[in-house]
Design an enzyme around this catalytic site. Structure first.
Site, PDB file in Angstrom:
ATOM      1  N   GLN A 166       0.819  -1.211   0.000  1.00  0.00           N
ATOM      2  CA  GLN A 166       0.000   0.000   0.000  1.00  0.00           C
ATOM      3  C   GLN A 166       0.855   1.265   0.000  1.00  0.00           C
ATOM      4  O   GLN A 166       0.409   2.338  -0.359  1.00  0.00           O
ATOM      5  CB  GLN A 166      -0.938  -0.065   1.220  1.00  0.00           C
ATOM      6  N   ARG A 167       2.141   1.135   0.336  1.00  0.00           N
ATOM      7  CA  ARG A 167       2.997   2.326   0.442  1.00  0.00           C
ATOM      8  C   ARG A 167       4.445   2.075   0.021  1.00  0.00           C
ATOM      9  O   ARG A 167       5.167   3.017  -0.302  1.00  0.00           O
ATOM     10  CB  ARG A 167       2.978   2.871   1.872  1.00  0.00           C
ATOM     11  N   CYS A 188      24.590  18.332  25.055  1.00  0.00           N
ATOM     12  CA  CYS A 188      24.158  17.052  24.501  1.00  0.00           C
ATOM     13  C   CYS A 188      25.164  15.955  24.862  1.00  0.00           C
ATOM     14  O   CYS A 188      26.383  16.154  24.775  1.00  0.00           O
ATOM     15  CB  CYS A 188      24.024  17.157  22.982  1.00  0.00           C
ATOM     16  N   CYS A 239       3.696   1.835  12.318  1.00  0.00           N
ATOM     17  CA  CYS A 239       2.654   1.822  11.289  1.00  0.00           C
ATOM     18  C   CYS A 239       1.739   0.611  11.416  1.00  0.00           C
ATOM     19  O   CYS A 239       0.541   0.702  11.141  1.00  0.00           O
ATOM     20  CB  CYS A 239       3.298   1.841   9.900  1.00  0.00           C
ATOM     21  N   LYS A 297      13.504  -7.732   1.416  1.00  0.00           N
ATOM     22  CA  LYS A 297      13.247  -6.387   0.878  1.00  0.00           C
ATOM     23  C   LYS A 297      14.448  -5.817   0.139  1.00  0.00           C
ATOM     24  O   LYS A 297      14.293  -5.131  -0.881  1.00  0.00           O
ATOM     25  CB  LYS A 297      12.817  -5.446   2.005  1.00  0.00           C
TER      26      LYS A 297
END
Length: 375
Positions: free
Chosen positions: A176-177, A353, A296, A190
């Site tokens: 879908q993406r 930091c 997601c 992948k």
């Protein structure tokens, strides 16, 4: 006095009797073929110093470009400089070739000039910039929602080497993406699916595929030689790991993230610009609790949203390689897809930091999964 326009055939006859034929196109245009015997001088160069090419103001000069427009402008500039015997060739090189007149084709890499012709027309890129892209190495962690559009456009743009790291396989829910992948490659790693898609788009591309989960043990091996690192991960442990590694190694990190209908992108360049540019930890010293940042699979995401953010990441990577424009270093760009609105937040480096404070030694990698798991 109007400057004469002549046909290619007439120009060839005049050239054979001593007229000087000058091709005012750029070098990359002439590389695909030019009128035999023409002197190649780009219009800007010719206009800047015409005497270097044509010492005599009364010499017969014939000017040719691709279609006739630039040659006429060049002729007008030479006329203003005092030249008196000028002509522009109507229809330019296109008509010269169409009429079957003699053409010289240099022994060059025509695929390079054809494939990247639109980049080569940009003064900010040109041949030197395109060669820089081709020599560049971009490491991309994640070949999913963000990595798909970023990798596609970096491959198309001519980035020479893409290093892809992802330990996942293609699932139907990805399609879908995650536009690198197809239904036929469900179950394939992948990085392998990405290699197939990207090689089909640009065979010049070199792809180094690592079907690995990135960890403190392998991060420097995967990104150590990269010019730019792209964060296409979907979890906080990897984001903190990439940030720390890029600070240590002095690599610019192009960050992106998506959640439901919103996304954000930035460049963290503290490794090269200590005290001037922030790192990811300057913005997020502590990770949010896991329940406040679902991925997601848990929260869902609008399919086109990673496309928008991934394209912005690719844009930033290209700018960093070319050294053009203003990067997003020190700025966080937020995108709301439902409102179709971008909002920018200024970011400042944290002088205390724990990773990128000026003069601070690298503290070492930590257990990022535990760090992000919360108390």
């Amino acid at each position: 006095m109007a400057i004469a326009t002549i046909s290619p055939a007439d120009a060839l006859r005049r050239q054979q009797t001593g007229a000087l034929l000058i091709d005012v196109r750029e070098a990359h245009e002439r590389a695909t073929g030019f009128a035999t015997g023409a002197l190649g001088i780009a219009r800007a160069e010719l206009e800047a110093d015409p005497q270097a090419a044509v010492p005599g103001l009364d010499a017969e000069v014939l000017l040719i470009c691709q279609s006739g427009a630039r040659s006429m402008k060049a002729a007008q500039a030479l006329e203003a400089a005092g030249y008196t015997h000028l002509a522009s060739i109507e229809g330019g090189t296109s008509r010269w070739i169409a009429e079957g007149l003699p053409v010289t084709t240099p022994d060059v890499d025509t695929d390079f000039y054809d494939r990247y012709s639109r980049h080569l027309r940009l003064p900010e890129v040109g041949e030197a910039g395109q060669r820089r892209l081709e020599a560049a190495r971009v490491a991309m962690v994640g070949a999913g929602g963000l990595g798909s559009p970023a990798a596609y456009y970096l491959a198309a743009a001519g980035v020479g080497t893409l290093v892809l790291a992802d330990d996942d396989v293609v699932d139907r829910s990805n399609l879908q993406r995650q536009i690198l992948h197809t239904d036929a490659r469900i179950g394939v790693a992948k990085v392998e699916s990405a290699r197939v898609a990207l090689s089909a788009l640009n065979p010049r591309l070199r792809i180094e595929a690592f079907p690995e989960r990135i960890t403190a043990a392998n991060v420097e091996r995967l990104i150590g030689d990269a010019d730019v690192v792209i964060d296409g991960a979907d979890n906080f442990p990897v984001r903190y790991l990439l940030n720390d590694a890029c600070v240590k190694l002095g690599k610019p990190l192009v960050y992106g993230a998506v959640h439901r209908f919103e996304g954000q992108v930035s460049v963290y360049d503290a490794g090269r610009r200590r005290g001037e540019a922030p790192c990811y930890r300057c913005l997020f010293p502590e990770p949010p609790p896991p329940e406040a940042a679902p991925n997601c699979a848990e929260a869902g995401v609008l399919g086109v949203l990673p496309g928008v953010i991934g394209l912005l990441q690719a844009t930033e990577a290209i700018k960093l390689i070319l050294g053009i424009g203003e990067s997003l270093a020190g700025r966080l760009l937020n995108f709301d897809a439902l409102a179709m609105r971008f909002r920018e937040t200024r970011l400042r480096p944290d002088q205390d930091c724990v990773v990128c404070a000026p003069g601070r030694e690298f503290p070492g990698y930590i257990d990022y999964a535990r760090f992000c798991a919360g108390p």
